[in-house]
Scaffold this motif. Structure first.
Motif, PDB file in Angstrom:
ATOM      1  N   PRO A 123       0.823  -1.212   0.000  1.00 30.21           N
ATOM      2  CA  PRO A 123       0.000   0.000   0.000  1.00 30.21           C
ATOM      3  C   PRO A 123       0.856   1.261   0.000  1.00 30.21           C
ATOM      4  O   PRO A 123       2.070   1.204   0.266  1.00 30.21           O
ATOM      5  CB  PRO A 123      -0.806  -0.126   1.293  1.00 30.21           C
ATOM      6  N   LEU A 124       0.228   2.383  -0.246  1.00 37.23           N
ATOM      7  CA  LEU A 124       0.960   3.642  -0.318  1.00 37.23           C
ATOM      8  C   LEU A 124       1.643   3.978   0.997  1.00 37.23           C
ATOM      9  O   LEU A 124       2.768   4.503   1.008  1.00 37.23           O
ATOM     10  CB  LEU A 124       0.001   4.775  -0.715  1.00 37.23           C
ATOM     11  N   ASP A 125       1.005   3.656   2.111  1.00 41.60           N
ATOM     12  CA  ASP A 125       1.606   4.035   3.394  1.00 41.60           C
ATOM     13  C   ASP A 125       2.866   3.239   3.725  1.00 41.60           C
ATOM     14  O   ASP A 125       3.598   3.579   4.652  1.00 41.60           O
ATOM     15  CB  ASP A 125       0.593   3.960   4.529  1.00 41.60           C
ATOM     16  N   ALA A 126       3.150   2.181   2.970  1.00 38.65           N
ATOM     17  CA  ALA A 126       4.430   1.489   3.137  1.00 38.65           C
ATOM     18  C   ALA A 126       5.581   2.402   2.752  1.00 38.65           C
ATOM     19  O   ALA A 126       6.719   2.206   3.194  1.00 38.65           O
ATOM     20  CB  ALA A 126       4.456   0.218   2.288  1.00 38.65           C
ATOM     21  N   PRO A 129       7.833  10.625   7.751  1.00 43.60           N
ATOM     22  CA  PRO A 129       6.695  10.950   8.614  1.00 43.60           C
ATOM     23  C   PRO A 129       6.403  12.438   8.760  1.00 43.60           C
ATOM     24  O   PRO A 129       5.283  12.803   9.157  1.00 43.60           O
ATOM     25  CB  PRO A 129       7.082  10.318   9.957  1.00 43.60           C
ATOM     26  N   ASP A 130       7.355  13.313   8.467  1.00 47.33           N
ATOM     27  CA  ASP A 130       7.113  14.751   8.596  1.00 47.33           C
ATOM     28  C   ASP A 130       6.295  15.313   7.434  1.00 47.33           C
ATOM     29  O   ASP A 130       5.748  16.412   7.531  1.00 47.33           O
ATOM     30  CB  ASP A 130       8.443  15.514   8.687  1.00 47.33           C
ATOM     31  N   VAL A 131       6.202  14.573   6.357  1.00 41.22           N
ATOM     32  CA  VAL A 131       5.450  15.031   5.188  1.00 41.22           C
ATOM     33  C   VAL A 131       3.962  14.817   5.426  1.00 41.22           C
ATOM     34  O   VAL A 131       3.543  13.730   5.845  1.00 41.22           O
ATOM     35  CB  VAL A 131       5.899  14.274   3.920  1.00 41.22           C
ATOM     36  N   ASP A 132       3.152  15.845   5.153  1.00 37.16           N
ATOM     37  CA  ASP A 132       1.709  15.700   5.362  1.00 37.16           C
ATOM     38  C   ASP A 132       0.884  15.842   4.084  1.00 37.16           C
ATOM     39  O   ASP A 132      -0.330  15.642   4.103  1.00 37.16           O
ATOM     40  CB  ASP A 132       1.209  16.687   6.421  1.00 37.16           C
ATOM     41  N   THR A 133       1.529  16.192   2.981  1.00 39.64           N
ATOM     42  CA  THR A 133       0.836  16.270   1.692  1.00 39.64           C
ATOM     43  C   THR A 133       1.574  15.384   0.704  1.00 39.64           C
ATOM     44  O   THR A 133       2.758  15.611   0.429  1.00 39.64           O
ATOM     45  CB  THR A 133       0.793  17.720   1.149  1.00 39.64           C
ATOM     46  N   TRP A 134       0.878  14.363   0.179  1.00 41.33           N
ATOM     47  CA  TRP A 134       1.550  13.375  -0.658  1.00 41.33           C
ATOM     48  C   TRP A 134       0.976  13.307  -2.069  1.00 41.33           C
ATOM     49  O   TRP A 134      -0.236  13.170  -2.245  1.00 41.33           O
ATOM     50  CB  TRP A 134       1.442  11.984  -0.031  1.00 41.33           C
ATOM     51  N   GLN A 157      -3.657   3.220  -9.281  1.00 44.73           N
ATOM     52  CA  GLN A 157      -4.339   2.301  -8.374  1.00 44.73           C
ATOM     53  C   GLN A 157      -4.180   2.715  -6.913  1.00 44.73           C
ATOM     54  O   GLN A 157      -5.003   2.359  -6.073  1.00 44.73           O
ATOM     55  CB  GLN A 157      -3.799   0.880  -8.570  1.00 44.73           C
ATOM     56  N   LEU A 158      -3.112   3.469  -6.610  1.00 45.98           N
ATOM     57  CA  LEU A 158      -2.847   3.921  -5.243  1.00 45.98           C
ATOM     58  C   LEU A 158      -3.333   5.336  -4.991  1.00 45.98           C
ATOM     59  O   LEU A 158      -3.269   5.822  -3.857  1.00 45.98           O
ATOM     60  CB  LEU A 158      -1.343   3.848  -4.959  1.00 45.98           C
ATOM     61  N   ALA A 159      -3.829   5.992  -6.020  1.00 44.33           N
ATOM     62  CA  ALA A 159      -4.123   7.422  -5.948  1.00 44.33           C
ATOM     63  C   ALA A 159      -5.200   7.776  -4.937  1.00 44.33           C
ATOM     64  O   ALA A 159      -5.206   8.885  -4.387  1.00 44.33           O
ATOM     65  CB  ALA A 159      -4.517   7.944  -7.333  1.00 44.33           C
ATOM     66  N   ALA A 160      -6.105   6.859  -4.655  1.00 43.10           N
ATOM     67  CA  ALA A 160      -7.182   7.147  -3.707  1.00 43.10           C
ATOM     68  C   ALA A 160      -6.645   7.453  -2.310  1.00 43.10           C
ATOM     69  O   ALA A 160      -7.321   8.119  -1.513  1.00 43.10           O
ATOM     70  CB  ALA A 160      -8.159   5.975  -3.651  1.00 43.10           C
ATOM     71  N   ASP A 161      -5.439   6.987  -2.003  1.00 43.14           N
ATOM     72  CA  ASP A 161      -4.841   7.217  -0.689  1.00 43.14           C
ATOM     73  C   ASP A 161      -3.877   8.397  -0.682  1.00 43.14           C
ATOM     74  O   ASP A 161      -3.196   8.633   0.330  1.00 43.14           O
ATOM     75  CB  ASP A 161      -4.109   5.957  -0.224  1.00 43.14           C
ATOM     76  N   ALA A 162      -3.801   9.119  -1.796  1.00 43.40           N
ATOM     77  CA  ALA A 162      -2.891  10.263  -1.915  1.00 43.40           C
ATOM     78  C   ALA A 162      -3.687  11.557  -2.047  1.00 43.40           C
ATOM     79  O   ALA A 162      -4.915  11.556  -2.178  1.00 43.40           O
ATOM     80  CB  ALA A 162      -1.974  10.075  -3.121  1.00 43.40           C
ATOM     81  N   ASP A 163      -2.958  12.666  -2.006  1.00 41.25           N
ATOM     82  CA  ASP A 163      -3.589  13.985  -2.171  1.00 41.25           C
ATOM     83  C   ASP A 163      -3.601  14.430  -3.627  1.00 41.25           C
ATOM     84  O   ASP A 163      -4.344  15.350  -3.981  1.00 41.25           O
ATOM     85  CB  ASP A 163      -2.841  15.026  -1.329  1.00 41.25           C
ATOM     86  N   ASP A 169     -14.312  10.428 -11.161  1.00 40.57           N
ATOM     87  CA  ASP A 169     -15.087  10.972 -10.045  1.00 40.57           C
ATOM     88  C   ASP A 169     -14.278  11.032  -8.748  1.00 40.57           C
ATOM     89  O   ASP A 169     -14.848  11.179  -7.666  1.00 40.57           O
ATOM     90  CB  ASP A 169     -16.342  10.114  -9.818  1.00 40.57           C
ATOM     91  N   SER A 170     -12.961  10.926  -8.851  1.00 36.80           N
ATOM     92  CA  SER A 170     -12.120  10.878  -7.657  1.00 36.80           C
ATOM     93  C   SER A 170     -11.956  12.235  -6.985  1.00 36.80           C
ATOM     94  O   SER A 170     -11.673  12.308  -5.785  1.00 36.80           O
ATOM     95  CB  SER A 170     -10.734  10.331  -8.010  1.00 36.80           C
ATOM     96  N   GLY A 171     -12.083  13.317  -7.754  1.00 37.97           N
ATOM     97  CA  GLY A 171     -11.845  14.650  -7.218  1.00 37.97           C
ATOM     98  C   GLY A 171     -10.379  14.968  -7.013  1.00 37.97           C
ATOM     99  O   GLY A 171     -10.028  16.026  -6.473  1.00 37.97           O
TER     100      GLY A 171
END
Length: 250
Positions: free
Chosen positions: A121-124, A130-135, A149-155, A170-172
């Motif tokens: 997954p993306l969080d791997a 960990p200091d980054v808050d916008t990915w 495929q991983l974009a739903a968990d990103a900004d 429709d992901s926005g």
């Protein structure tokens, strides 16, 4: 007394099962060998320039390469997924301008050198900074397909000479798609054909003179076009395009 027919049938079934098992083993071994042969290595000079850049702190985690701005805190990051059988180090130089501009770049090391084998997954990867808050998540070629495929968990999503196979209309999500005029693999026509899988406000940019291999530093690639843009100019283009896109996310 048992009939010989059931015994013959069992022997036939056993032989078929053994043959299928052998074929499966051969197929698996063949795939494993194929994934390790012909890996496109990073060119030494661009890589050395990044590795000696005092402004970039490089950590090889084993799962990924983390390129972070030295001496400062980064709040924006890019998880970057390499193309098929391309050395992850081959992208370090082309992405170095982003790091110099304050963006942390995490270049993944796909399992068996192919993004579609890598189900992490993306969080791997985001957990490595960990200091980054916008990915942003992005990738080159096949790596871009996996990034979709991983974009739903990103900004946000950034495609580098790639296009989605999954529907994100429709992901926005904010989306930046960067192609190359001379790309012989992810051609401008292929990128245009897949445009309807992206949100309506996705930004598509075509870099004049850029080929498929222009997005990394690993030499020529079979089936690709001939680039007319220099490597330094390509780095500048990518830095400006992605840097401007990232600034809009803050």
């Amino acid at each position: 007394m048992s009939s010989p027919r059931p015994r013959r049938a069992r022997r036939i079934v056993a032989r078929i099962a053994a043959a299928l098992g052998a074929l499966l083993v051969v197929a698996v071994v063949g795939i494993l060998v194929w994934t390790q042969v012909g890996v496109m290595a990073a060119e030494p000079e661009p890589l050395a320039a990044v590795q000696t850049d005092p402004g970039i702190l490089i950590t090889d985690d084993g799962a990924a390469l983390v390129l972070a701005p030295a001496g400062g805190t980064s709040t924006t990051g890019l998880v970057y997924i390499p193309g098929a059988k391309v050395d992850p180090w081959a992208y370090a130089a082309k992405l170095s301008g982003l790091v110099d501009g304050g963006i942390t770049v995490v270049i993944t090391k796909p399992i068996l050198n192919l993004a579609f084998f890598d189900l992490r997954p993306l969080d791997a990867f985001t957990s490595l900074a960990p200091d980054v808050d916008t990915w942003m998540v992005g990738g080159h070629s096949l790596g871009g397909v996996r990034a979709c495929q991983l974009a739903a968990d990103a900004d946000a999503l950034v495609l580098f000479a790639s296009y989605c196979a999954s529907d994100l209309t429709d992901s926005g999500l904010p989306v930046l798609s960067i192609g190359g005029e001379k790309d012989g693999l992810s051609t401008p026509a292929k990128i245009a054909d897949a445009r309807d899988l992206l949100p309506a406000d996705a930004e598509l940019v075509e870099i004049p003179g850029a080929s498929h291999a222009s997005f990394g530093d690993y030499g020529m690639q079979a089936g690709d076009g001939s680039p007319t843009i220099s490597d330094p100019d390509m780095t500048i283009e990518l830095t400006e395009l992605v840097g401007r896109f990232a600034a809009q996310l803050r």
